[in-house]
Design an enzyme around this catalytic site. Structure first.
Site: not given
Ligand SMILES: [Zn+2]
Ligand SMILES: [Zn+2]
Length: 169
Positions: A126-127, A130, A137, A142, A161, A164
């Site tokens: 996740h990070e 970014h 999202c 996702c 997803c 992304c």
């Protein structure tokens, strides 16, 4: 991947191989660059300022590093929130993730190593997402959906997803 004190190298090796698969990049653990994050301590909150740690990682990482993610046991915050699981430079190179609140022991429960590994991968992907310019999202499955509690983290996938994924090469 710079390592903070008290972080198991086995856990990080596992993370590195998961990240290499997701991002299709070679990924390794850099135990040498372990950092003393005392400078980021807010003694009133007894937490560490994630943005300050992020800046320090950016300053010490050589320019040729494609991405750097710091993993720490310290409890992280940014001023507008009570805590963060992690933080990253949007469209930048650096990220930081805390194990503190990913660990069941933080909630007074018995340790669950497998769950901790999964949560760490999701939070790290996740990070790092970014850093590839991705924002949060709306697809709850996702990995880029925003999750401020572990139960939300546990129901999402560790992958992007389709939308992304396109942003991450
Ligand atoms: Zn986020
Ligand atoms: Zn997505």
């Amino acid at each position: 991947m710079p390592v903070g004190p008290g972080v198991s190298v086995g856990l990080l090796d596992h993370l590195a191989s998961a990240l290499a698969k997701v991002f299709r990049l070679s990924c390794h653990v850099q135990e040498k660059s372990a950092m003393d994050a005392g400078f980021a301590l807010d003694s009133r909150r007894n937490q560490y300022h994630a943005t300050q740690i992020l800046r320090r990682i950016r300053d010490i990482e050589p320019e040729e590093t494609v991405r750097a993610i710091g993993i720490t046991r310290l409890d992280l915050f940014v001023p507008i929130l009570t805590f963060v699981f992690g933080e990253a430079e949007l469209g930048g190179r650096c990220a930081v993730v805390s194990l503190q609140r990913l660990d069941e022991r933080f909630y007074g429960l018995p340790a669950r190593e497998e769950l901790l590994r999964e949560r760490l991968i999701k939070e790290a992907v996740h990070e790092l997402g970014h850093t590839f310019g991705l924002r949060h999202c709306e697809d709850w499955r996702c990995v880029m959906t925003s999750s401020h509690a572990v139960d939300r983290l546990d129901i999402k996938a560790q992958e992007f997803c389709r939308e992304c994924r396109r942003m991450v090469r």
